[in-house]
Design a protein around this motif. Structure first.
Motif, PDB file in Angstrom:
ATOM      1  N   THR A  37       0.801  -1.234   0.000  1.00  0.00           N
ATOM      2  CA  THR A  37       0.000   0.000   0.000  1.00  0.00           C
ATOM      3  C   THR A  37       0.827   1.273   0.000  1.00  0.00           C
ATOM      4  OG1 THR A  37      -0.124   0.217   2.429  1.00  0.00           O
ATOM      5  CG2 THR A  37      -1.735  -1.238   1.351  1.00  0.00           C
ATOM      6  N   GLN A  74      -5.972  -0.154  -3.571  1.00  0.00           N
ATOM      7  CA  GLN A  74      -7.057  -0.490  -4.490  1.00  0.00           C
ATOM      8  C   GLN A  74      -6.557  -1.369  -5.628  1.00  0.00           C
ATOM      9  OE1 GLN A  74      -9.662   2.823  -5.681  1.00  0.00           O
ATOM     10  NE2 GLN A  74      -8.904   3.956  -3.912  1.00  0.00           N
ATOM     11  N   ALA A  91      -7.819  -5.080  -6.252  1.00  0.00           N
ATOM     12  CA  ALA A  91      -8.494  -5.312  -7.534  1.00  0.00           C
ATOM     13  C   ALA A  91      -7.824  -6.451  -8.294  1.00  0.00           C
ATOM     14  CB  ALA A  91      -8.487  -4.032  -8.370  1.00  0.00           C
ATOM     15  N   ASP A 136     -10.604   2.232   0.816  1.00  0.00           N
ATOM     16  CA  ASP A 136      -9.874   1.647  -0.310  1.00  0.00           C
ATOM     17  C   ASP A 136     -10.397   0.255  -0.658  1.00  0.00           C
ATOM     18  OD1 ASP A 136      -8.127   3.695  -0.967  1.00  0.00           O
ATOM     19  OD2 ASP A 136      -6.574   3.045   0.425  1.00  0.00           O
ATOM     20  N   ALA A 179     -12.121  -0.878  -4.202  1.00  0.00           N
ATOM     21  CA  ALA A 179     -11.428  -1.884  -5.017  1.00  0.00           C
ATOM     22  C   ALA A 179     -12.402  -2.833  -5.689  1.00  0.00           C
ATOM     23  CB  ALA A 179     -10.444  -2.667  -4.150  1.00  0.00           C
TER      24      ALA A 179
END
Length: 331
Positions: free
Chosen positions: A224, A273, A277, A300, A304
């Motif tokens: 992150t 994200q 994802a 987040d 996502a």
């Protein structure tokens, strides 16, 4: 929020599961952490998750010596109806020192499920998960006791976590042969920095209709933010498991983190994200378990779900990966 069936069942869960290891504080117990939140600070995350359609919550008996279960149970009773949520908890890890203080014996399972239900304040859990493989208890003993938990109505479904694929398939085979309640989910360690599960466990789960709910999908925050050689957060400074998971693979992991940052910058979204994802794009994955101790972390995760990466972006994120050894403490 999107919803999906958990494995080959009719149980519908949100595409994001809120992990509750960070909620609740304890001064006693075998496993406790300095970075967990108080009950007062934890409740807003559970409430916000519910408001955004998250219906799947994961905890364990050992988290802050049962305080996580208590905090989650009280919050869900205040903010939701029991039949609207899916509660998962776990058994295996040490609840006390000395004989019979841990593991998956019949004695441990039948006593720990009752203790978990009392702390959660519910008559049943939706998903009861064995936290690790118990090398010191006959597998048949564990599986028969778990079947009894389901038949008694104290758990609706069974799950497993963090083991080798051959161990998982052996357990499923015994359950089928004996007519015992079967595992419907696997909670394994899987993220862009550790993709060894793609070799055997994920294909096995896809083949056998097992839902996959990976833990640490953001590699304890390492996916992150820009690469940090030294721990910066309070959790990272006091995270012994994190040291075992990542210390030996730093040279392999930094390029992967750099790629996540690159894709995130090009998309104008956060690295978290992008990493989530990517995981949600995998057909075998049902619902990653995310932790949140800051509002943007939950935000987040929710965003996502609607972020769809292109095939080119996915390939760009993946092509620097190199094989990893199973980390110490994984199984």
């Amino acid at each position: 929020m999107e919803y999906v069936k958990l494995g080959h069942t009719g149980l519908e869960v949100s595409r994001i599961c809120l992990g509750c290891m960070s909620y609740g504080q304890s001064d006693s117990g075998v496993m406790k952490w300095a970075w967990t939140l108080s009950e007062e600070d934890s409740r807003p995350y559970i409430k916000t998750a519910l408001e955004h359609g998250i219906n799947f919550f994961d905890t364990a008996n050992v988290y802050s010596h049962g305080e996580s279960e208590r905090v989650l149970g009280r919050a869900l009773r205040d903010f939701a109806k029991r039949d609207e949520v899916v509660i998962a908890t776990k058994v295996y890890s040490p609840m006390r020192l000395g004989p019979n203080g841990k593991g998956l014996s019949r004695k441990a399972i039948l006593s720990e499920i009752d203790d978990s239900l009392k702390r959660l304040g519910t008559d049943y859990v939706d998903l009861y998960i064995i936290h690790r493989y118990d090398y010191e208890t006959p597998l048949e003993e564990t599986l028969e006791a778990l079947d009894e938990v389901v038949r008694s109505g104290k758990a609706l479904y069974l799950g497993a976590s963090s083991m080798y694929a051959w161990q998982f398939m052996k357990a499923i085979g015994l359950q089928r042969a004996n007519g015992w309640a079967q595992f419907i989910s696997m909670q394994n360690y899987y993220n862009l920095m550790y993709r060894e599960e793609e070799r055997e466990m994920l294909p096995l789960c896809k083949s056998e209709g097992i839902g996959v709910t990976p833990w640490s999908p953001l590699a304890r925050g390492r996916l992150t933010r820009p690469w940090q050689n030294e721990p910066q957060t309070e959790r990272a400074k006091n995270d012994a498991l994190g040291d075992r998971l990542y210390e030996k693979s730093k040279k392999l992991d930094k390029p992967v983190v750099d790629r996540v940052l690159e894709v995130a910058k090009a998309r104008g979204v956060s690295p978290a994200q992008v990493a989530l994802a990517w995981m949600l794009s995998k057909p075998a994955v049902t619902s990653p378990i995310i932790g949140a101790t800051k509002p943007h972390q939950l935000d987040d995760a929710i965003k996502a779900v609607s972020l769809k990466l292109s095939d080119e972006e996915i390939a760009h994120l993946e092509d620097l990966y190199e094989p990893h050894h199973a980390p110490e403490g994984y199984v």
